[in-house]
Motif scaffolding. Sequence first.
Motif, PDB file in Angstrom:
ATOM      1  N   ALA A  33      -4.299   7.775  -1.394  1.00 41.75           N
ATOM      2  CA  ALA A  33      -5.654   8.260  -1.146  1.00 41.75           C
ATOM      3  C   ALA A  33      -6.588   7.835  -2.279  1.00 41.75           C
ATOM      4  O   ALA A  33      -7.744   7.474  -2.036  1.00 41.75           O
ATOM      5  N   THR A  34      -6.089   7.861  -3.501  1.00 42.43           N
ATOM      6  CA  THR A  34      -6.880   7.403  -4.641  1.00 42.43           C
ATOM      7  C   THR A  34      -7.200   5.916  -4.502  1.00 42.43           C
ATOM      8  O   THR A  34      -8.345   5.496  -4.734  1.00 42.43           O
ATOM      9  N   CYS A  35      -6.206   5.131  -4.112  1.00 42.20           N
ATOM     10  CA  CYS A  35      -6.431   3.699  -3.885  1.00 42.20           C
ATOM     11  C   CYS A  35      -7.428   3.488  -2.756  1.00 42.20           C
ATOM     12  O   CYS A  35      -8.304   2.610  -2.840  1.00 42.20           O
ATOM     13  N   LEU A  36      -7.312   4.282  -1.697  1.00 42.45           N
ATOM     14  CA  LEU A  36      -8.226   4.177  -0.564  1.00 42.45           C
ATOM     15  C   LEU A  36      -9.664   4.426  -0.995  1.00 42.45           C
ATOM     16  O   LEU A  36     -10.572   3.668  -0.629  1.00 42.45           O
ATOM     17  N   LEU A  37      -9.887   5.467  -1.773  1.00 42.74           N
ATOM     18  CA  LEU A  37     -11.244   5.767  -2.230  1.00 42.74           C
ATOM     19  C   LEU A  37     -11.815   4.628  -3.076  1.00 42.74           C
ATOM     20  O   LEU A  37     -12.983   4.253  -2.922  1.00 42.74           O
ATOM     21  N   GLY A  92      11.239  10.995  -1.024  1.00 41.79           N
ATOM     22  CA  GLY A  92      11.316  12.432  -1.242  1.00 41.79           C
ATOM     23  C   GLY A  92      10.078  13.020  -1.889  1.00 41.79           C
ATOM     24  O   GLY A  92      10.060  14.206  -2.220  1.00 41.79           O
ATOM     25  N   ALA A  93       9.063  12.228  -2.109  1.00 40.54           N
ATOM     26  CA  ALA A  93       7.837  12.702  -2.760  1.00 40.54           C
ATOM     27  C   ALA A  93       6.623  12.233  -1.958  1.00 40.54           C
ATOM     28  O   ALA A  93       5.738  11.552  -2.481  1.00 40.54           O
ATOM     29  N   THR A  94       6.565  12.608  -0.696  1.00 33.31           N
ATOM     30  CA  THR A  94       5.498  12.123   0.173  1.00 33.31           C
ATOM     31  C   THR A  94       4.124  12.630  -0.246  1.00 33.31           C
ATOM     32  O   THR A  94       3.132  11.938  -0.048  1.00 33.31           O
ATOM     33  N   VAL A  95       4.052  13.822  -0.831  1.00 30.12           N
ATOM     34  CA  VAL A  95       2.759  14.325  -1.294  1.00 30.12           C
ATOM     35  C   VAL A  95       2.238  13.435  -2.424  1.00 30.12           C
ATOM     36  O   VAL A  95       1.058  13.067  -2.451  1.00 30.12           O
ATOM     37  N   SER A  96       3.102  13.070  -3.338  1.00 33.19           N
ATOM     38  CA  SER A  96       2.701  12.196  -4.446  1.00 33.19           C
ATOM     39  C   SER A  96       2.266  10.830  -3.926  1.00 33.19           C
ATOM     40  O   SER A  96       1.274  10.260  -4.408  1.00 33.19           O
ATOM     41  N   LEU A  97       2.991  10.303  -2.950  1.00 29.44           N
ATOM     42  CA  LEU A  97       2.606   9.015  -2.357  1.00 29.44           C
ATOM     43  C   LEU A  97       1.246   9.140  -1.683  1.00 29.44           C
ATOM     44  O   LEU A  97       0.399   8.252  -1.837  1.00 29.44           O
ATOM     45  N   SER A  98       1.015  10.225  -0.973  1.00 30.73           N
ATOM     46  CA  SER A  98      -0.273  10.391  -0.292  1.00 30.73           C
ATOM     47  C   SER A  98      -1.421  10.513  -1.292  1.00 30.73           C
ATOM     48  O   SER A  98      -2.499   9.965  -1.066  1.00 30.73           O
ATOM     49  N   VAL A  99      -1.213  11.195  -2.404  1.00 26.64           N
ATOM     50  CA  VAL A  99      -2.255  11.311  -3.424  1.00 26.64           C
ATOM     51  C   VAL A  99      -2.545   9.939  -4.033  1.00 26.64           C
ATOM     52  O   VAL A  99      -3.708   9.546  -4.195  1.00 26.64           O
ATOM     53  N   ARG A 134      -4.761   0.809   6.623  1.00 33.00           N
ATOM     54  CA  ARG A 134      -4.200  -0.090   5.606  1.00 33.00           C
ATOM     55  C   ARG A 134      -3.615   0.678   4.426  1.00 33.00           C
ATOM     56  O   ARG A 134      -2.560   0.315   3.911  1.00 33.00           O
ATOM     57  N   PHE A 135      -4.268   1.738   3.997  1.00 31.91           N
ATOM     58  CA  PHE A 135      -3.821   2.461   2.813  1.00 31.91           C
ATOM     59  C   PHE A 135      -3.012   3.720   3.127  1.00 31.91           C
ATOM     60  O   PHE A 135      -2.163   4.102   2.336  1.00 31.91           O
ATOM     61  N   MET A 136      -3.272   4.367   4.240  1.00 38.13           N
ATOM     62  CA  MET A 136      -2.621   5.652   4.518  1.00 38.13           C
ATOM     63  C   MET A 136      -1.736   5.637   5.768  1.00 38.13           C
ATOM     64  O   MET A 136      -0.692   6.273   5.778  1.00 38.13           O
ATOM     65  N   GLY A 137      -2.179   4.956   6.795  1.00 37.46           N
ATOM     66  CA  GLY A 137      -1.533   5.074   8.092  1.00 37.46           C
ATOM     67  C   GLY A 137      -0.166   4.428   8.206  1.00 37.46           C
ATOM     68  O   GLY A 137       0.622   4.787   9.080  1.00 37.46           O
ATOM     69  N   TRP A 138       0.164   3.508   7.354  1.00 30.78           N
ATOM     70  CA  TRP A 138       1.418   2.746   7.482  1.00 30.78           C
ATOM     71  C   TRP A 138       2.652   3.552   7.132  1.00 30.78           C
ATOM     72  O   TRP A 138       3.748   3.236   7.586  1.00 30.78           O
ATOM     73  N   TRP A 139       2.567   4.561   6.340  1.00 36.10           N
ATOM     74  CA  TRP A 139       3.771   5.241   5.853  1.00 36.10           C
ATOM     75  C   TRP A 139       4.041   6.569   6.550  1.00 36.10           C
ATOM     76  O   TRP A 139       5.049   7.193   6.307  1.00 36.10           O
ATOM     77  N   ARG A 140       3.178   7.014   7.418  1.00 33.64           N
ATOM     78  CA  ARG A 140       3.378   8.325   8.059  1.00 33.64           C
ATOM     79  C   ARG A 140       4.332   8.228   9.215  1.00 33.64           C
ATOM     80  O   ARG A 140       4.478   7.324   9.895  1.00 33.64           O
TER      81      ARG A 140
END
Length: 72
Positions: free
Chosen positions: A45-49, A35-42, A66-72
Amino acid sequence: MSFHTPIQPAWTCAGCADPWPCHTRRQELLAEYAGATVSLSVYMATCLLDAMIDLADDRSGYLYWRFMGWWR
């Protein structure tokens, strides 16, 4: 608390030695951020950077998946 945390700068999993986020940690993250997909993406994204700095020789498309594409 999860045992599946990243070991930097290699970005491997402390719990199972797979590339982080491993399958187990992905499932945990989906549950933690339900229920908090924006928080997960932030967070991811921080881990990705951070990983892009540590893993500069890896392809950016691979790291994105690896960091972003798996959960969308």
